[in-house]
Design a protein around this motif. Sequence first.
Motif, PDB file in Angstrom:
ATOM      1  N   ASP A  13     -15.176   6.879  -1.598  1.00 43.78           N
ATOM      2  CA  ASP A  13     -14.325   5.859  -0.711  1.00 43.78           C
ATOM      3  C   ASP A  13     -13.990   4.828  -1.852  1.00 43.78           C
ATOM      4  OD1 ASP A  13     -12.691   4.866   1.023  1.00 43.78           O
ATOM      5  OD2 ASP A  13     -14.236   4.554   2.451  1.00 43.78           O
ATOM      6  N   TRP A  14     -12.716   4.005  -1.325  1.00 47.65           N
ATOM      7  CA  TRP A  14     -12.257   3.326  -2.410  1.00 47.65           C
ATOM      8  C   TRP A  14     -13.226   2.008  -2.813  1.00 47.65           C
ATOM      9  CZ3 TRP A  14      -9.053   6.714  -3.353  1.00 47.65           C
ATOM     10  CH2 TRP A  14      -7.766   6.540  -3.702  1.00 47.65           C
TER      11      TRP A  14
ATOM     12  N   PHE B  12      -3.322  10.533  -5.091  1.00 49.44           N
ATOM     13  CA  PHE B  12      -3.612  10.391  -3.696  1.00 49.44           C
ATOM     14  C   PHE B  12      -2.827   9.464  -2.944  1.00 49.44           C
ATOM     15  CE2 PHE B  12      -6.201   7.629  -0.659  1.00 49.44           C
ATOM     16  CZ  PHE B  12      -6.705   8.400  -0.171  1.00 49.44           C
TER      17      PHE B  12
ATOM     18  N   TYR C 117     -18.961   4.632   2.880  1.00 50.27           N
ATOM     19  CA  TYR C 117     -19.469   3.524   2.153  1.00 50.27           C
ATOM     20  C   TYR C 117     -20.970   3.066   2.634  1.00 50.27           C
ATOM     21  CZ  TYR C 117     -14.704   1.609   1.202  1.00 50.27           C
ATOM     22  OH  TYR C 117     -13.382   1.470   0.851  1.00 50.27           O
TER      23      TYR C 117
ATOM     24  N   TRP D 281       0.753  -1.062   0.025  1.00 47.91           N
ATOM     25  CA  TRP D 281      -0.014   0.048   0.236  1.00 47.91           C
ATOM     26  C   TRP D 281       0.844   1.095   0.131  1.00 47.91           C
ATOM     27  CZ3 TRP D 281      -3.978   1.931  -1.278  1.00 47.91           C
ATOM     28  CH2 TRP D 281      -4.732   3.078  -0.802  1.00 47.91           C
TER      29      TRP D 281
ATOM     30  N   SER E 290      -5.684   1.215   5.278  1.00 52.79           N
ATOM     31  CA  SER E 290      -5.342   2.382   4.530  1.00 52.79           C
ATOM     32  C   SER E 290      -4.560   3.279   5.400  1.00 52.79           C
ATOM     33  CB  SER E 290      -6.611   2.937   3.972  1.00 52.79           C
ATOM     34  OG  SER E 290      -7.441   3.449   4.957  1.00 52.79           O
TER      35      SER E 290
ATOM     36  N   LYS F 266     -13.168  12.897   5.551  1.00 56.24           N
ATOM     37  CA  LYS F 266     -13.846  11.864   5.432  1.00 56.24           C
ATOM     38  C   LYS F 266     -14.472  11.357   6.584  1.00 56.24           C
ATOM     39  CE  LYS F 266      -9.654   8.869   5.746  1.00 56.24           C
ATOM     40  NZ  LYS F 266      -8.674   7.979   5.268  1.00 56.24           N
ATOM     41  N   HIS F 267     -15.342  10.240   6.651  1.00 49.24           N
ATOM     42  CA  HIS F 267     -15.932   9.704   5.653  1.00 49.24           C
ATOM     43  C   HIS F 267     -17.470  10.296   6.015  1.00 49.24           C
ATOM     44  CE1 HIS F 267     -12.747   6.913   6.812  1.00 49.24           C
ATOM     45  NE2 HIS F 267     -12.578   6.592   5.539  1.00 49.24           N
TER      46      HIS F 267
ATOM     47  N   MET G  27     -14.525  12.884   1.024  1.00 48.89           N
ATOM     48  CA  MET G  27     -14.776  11.620   0.581  1.00 48.89           C
ATOM     49  C   MET G  27     -16.182  11.104   1.203  1.00 48.89           C
ATOM     50  SD  MET G  27     -12.336   8.325   1.549  1.00 48.89           S
ATOM     51  CE  MET G  27     -10.749   8.664   0.943  1.00 48.89           C
TER      52      MET G  27
ATOM     53  N   ARG H  93     -12.244   1.500  13.924  1.00 46.94           N
ATOM     54  CA  ARG H  93     -11.450   2.470  13.354  1.00 46.94           C
ATOM     55  C   ARG H  93     -11.201   3.872  14.000  1.00 46.94           C
ATOM     56  NH1 ARG H  93     -12.044   3.350   6.927  1.00 46.94           N
ATOM     57  NH2 ARG H  93     -10.079   4.339   7.006  1.00 46.94           N
TER      58      ARG H  93
ATOM     59  N   ARG I 268     -19.551  -1.826   7.268  1.00 52.11           N
ATOM     60  CA  ARG I 268     -19.450  -0.396   6.635  1.00 52.11           C
ATOM     61  C   ARG I 268     -20.023  -0.456   5.236  1.00 52.11           C
ATOM     62  NH1 ARG I 268     -13.148   0.898   5.309  1.00 52.11           N
ATOM     63  NH2 ARG I 268     -12.616  -1.446   4.643  1.00 52.11           N
TER      64      ARG I 268
ATOM     65  N   GLU J 157      -9.095  -0.900  10.602  1.00 45.64           N
ATOM     66  CA  GLU J 157      -9.858  -1.090   9.437  1.00 45.64           C
ATOM     67  C   GLU J 157     -10.067  -2.540   9.161  1.00 45.64           C
ATOM     68  OE1 GLU J 157      -8.394   1.342   6.460  1.00 45.64           O
ATOM     69  OE2 GLU J 157     -10.099   0.569   4.894  1.00 45.64           O
TER      70      GLU J 157
ATOM     71  N   ASP K  27      -2.653   8.137   1.597  1.00 39.78           N
ATOM     72  CA  ASP K  27      -3.664   8.199   2.518  1.00 39.78           C
ATOM     73  C   ASP K  27      -3.189   8.643   3.727  1.00 39.78           C
ATOM     74  OD1 ASP K  27      -6.129   7.660   3.800  1.00 39.78           O
ATOM     75  OD2 ASP K  27      -6.641   5.893   2.506  1.00 39.78           O
TER      76      ASP K  27
HETATM   77  C1  BGC Z   1     -10.880   3.385   3.555  1.00 41.74           C
HETATM   78  C2  BGC Z   1     -10.590   4.878   3.422  1.00 41.74           C
HETATM   79  C3  BGC Z   1      -9.215   5.262   2.635  1.00 41.74           C
HETATM   80  C4  BGC Z   1      -9.386   4.481   1.422  1.00 41.74           C
HETATM   81  C5  BGC Z   1      -8.120   4.532   0.461  1.00 41.74           C
HETATM   82  C6  BGC Z   1     -10.700   2.788   2.056  1.00 41.74           C
HETATM   83  O1  BGC Z   1     -10.952   1.270   2.626  1.00 41.74           O
HETATM   84  O2  BGC Z   1     -12.129   3.516   3.988  1.00 41.74           O
HETATM   85  O3  BGC Z   1     -10.401   5.596   4.636  1.00 41.74           O
HETATM   86  O4  BGC Z   1      -8.971   6.684   2.471  1.00 41.74           O
HETATM   87  O5  BGC Z   1      -9.630   3.167   1.553  1.00 41.74           O
HETATM   88  O6  BGC Z   1      -7.158   4.094   1.062  1.00 41.74           O
END
Ligand code: BGC
Length: 717
Positions: free
Chosen positions: A269-270, A94, A237, A73, A394, A191-192, A234, A158, A202, A453, A96
């Motif tokens: 979000d991703w 981007f 979810y 990552w 992340s 975020k979020h 951002m 988180r 989530r 997470e 994180d």
């Molecule tokens: C997380 C976000 C994060 C994104 C990118 C997602 O799984 O919820 O907080 O910014 O991934 O890394």
Amino acid sequence: MGRGRGRPDARKGEGNGMTAPEAIDLSRPGDPTPEGIDAHVTRVLAEATLAEKIGMMSGRGFFRAFAEDGRVWGARPYRAGGGIERLGVPALWFTDGPRGVARGQSTCFPCTMARGASFDPGLERRIGEAMGIEIRAQGCNLSGAVCVNLLRHPGWGRAQETYGEDPVLLAEMGMALGTGIQAHNVIATVKHFAANSIENSRFHVDVQIGERALHEVYLPHFREILDAGVMSVMTAYNRLNGEYCGQNPHLLTEILRGEWGFAGFVHSDWVMGVHEVHGAAAGLDIENPEPRVWGERLLAAVRAGHVSPFTIDTACRRILRALFTIAAAEDPLPAYPERLVACARHVALAREAAEKSAVLLENDGALPFGAGRVRRLAVLGRLAALANTGDHGSSDVRARHVVTALDALSARLGEKAVLHATEADGAGHVEAAIGAADAAVAVVGLTADEEGEYIPGDLSLGQDPAAAGPPRGARGGDRRDLRLPAAQVAMLRCAGAAASAAGKPLVVVIVAGSAVLVEEWREEASAILQTFYAGMEGGTALARLLFGDAVPSGRLPFTVARDPAHYPAFDPDATTACYDLWHGYPLLLRDGIQPRYAFGHGLSYTRFAYRGLKVARRDARLHASVAVCNLGEVAAGHAVLLFAEGPGGIERWPRKLIAFARVDLAPGETRIVDLEAPLQRLLHRDRGRWLLEPGRWRFLLCRDATDPAPLAAELRL
Ligand code: BGC
């Protein structure tokens, strides 16, 4: 990327193959004023094709890059929207956060919750600036570091990524971090959005929430942070009142743009944040990190007349305005070389933050250790020797070094003077270590296995599973049990018995992202210090705090209850969750329940007195001042917390934090501390309107949220 710096070079994963002969250079506006930027955006929109515009509305290349990098990552910047190569239009790159820059080997700061405990926006602003520099030095211009979801329940996996359970704390700290990052011409995203406080479910949980709770508790900090100039949002979810946040017109259009007047862009979000093409019309501007749902489908929807070209132009205008704003601005530094990443100054800042965020929960006088009294130390627990800076999601930051408690204490006292035993070694070893030492320090708490997470075992992220590599074990997630792991409790009981039999102090250090219940073992401890995940310099800071080179000044950013039943209901598997006005300290105050440690609780090695509280209203702001005196013999920092109590005519929090400020005081020194708050923080929402309840308001300087005898001042509003 600011003026004079050049854009990040073309990277692996970039490129849409559009190098048409009519290429022209529209990479930055000639006129850096807002009008000049708008005119430049209009010119780009006139030149761009529909496909190019839709291309700007999604990230690109992430799946391939992640697989190529062996799923490391942050191995490179991720393209997250914007960018038209033919026109030289820059892209969003981007990275994180929030415990540092999740890229390369950046500075690993204490986790966000720790920084929340510092109650120090000035420190947070400096951390934001350091992150901004490290982001620039690593080729990115969009940061996901500002996470301000409200800690509704300490079991949220988180929790470590946010600042605490109070909206004003979230607002002040989020503003400081976001504006600090943006000072270096990096776009910060908050975020979020919104009401994301359950991790395991989530992707689908539907948060049912009424207007008051939404606007007074779950959203006000987002609004303040955006009003302070943070340029991007951002989405979350989860669903909110039946609709996914990523395509929720009430949230993204009516509230964010309509009511708040937010002019920046919104991205998802991703991977799992976008569900249908109509999300674009609801107010989402970018799908990240790939055009999984949009892309060709969005193009077809526009061509078929299902999504209007105006929607596309509006989204692109927002994205371009933000990109050209940073492109046109002058950089504070002449250059951002890679050597600024984890430079000595930033590492020192990480240590300062760790010192200022530790919360002394209990102390019977055992701390600080006198250097003469404590020469040999029993250091207990597996976590004492573990590089444990937080979860592996992340926000993971892979620092070049992490100083553990054992490293730092051994360096201080000499290796032979430190006797390490873990919960796995058994009672005999723990007793022997204590027997041979002058005092004991037990490091207990959690790791990425117990909270964080939620990383499913199969992290294929929608790719071909073959390309994704072998599945790994699931990690992180919500906590269903707020107590320490049983083996640690057993170790503390054994250590407590041995220490008290020998008349030696046992200091317990809690490492965790939020509240850990202490009822089962509290009485074994002479002192309890919560350090959270304290970052790459956490061990150094701990040793300095234990021996009094630094004085604890953190205050709890959440409530530690005596009984888990005192928190609101929390179900990590929920498909629906109902949020109301009540959680944390307001809930316990309403119910007349005494917590074990209240929000705002935190001891020091000295004592402070308050005098002469004055409060006044000037237009739409409240101003307060108070004299704070350090009564003790050591220099120390102290955060002053101002709460408000309403006239009592409507249902509202019995006490509400409205402002805070941190001050450093020499022994015997008195200083006048000024506090300020927008009057908005007192208002309540009633069918779309914000109202100030007229009558007598009380303003209280509280030692913690339950302080029975705060210094008070009254004001008729
Ligand atoms: C997380 C976000 C994060 C994104 C990118 C997602 O799984 O919820 O907080 O910014 O991934 O890394």
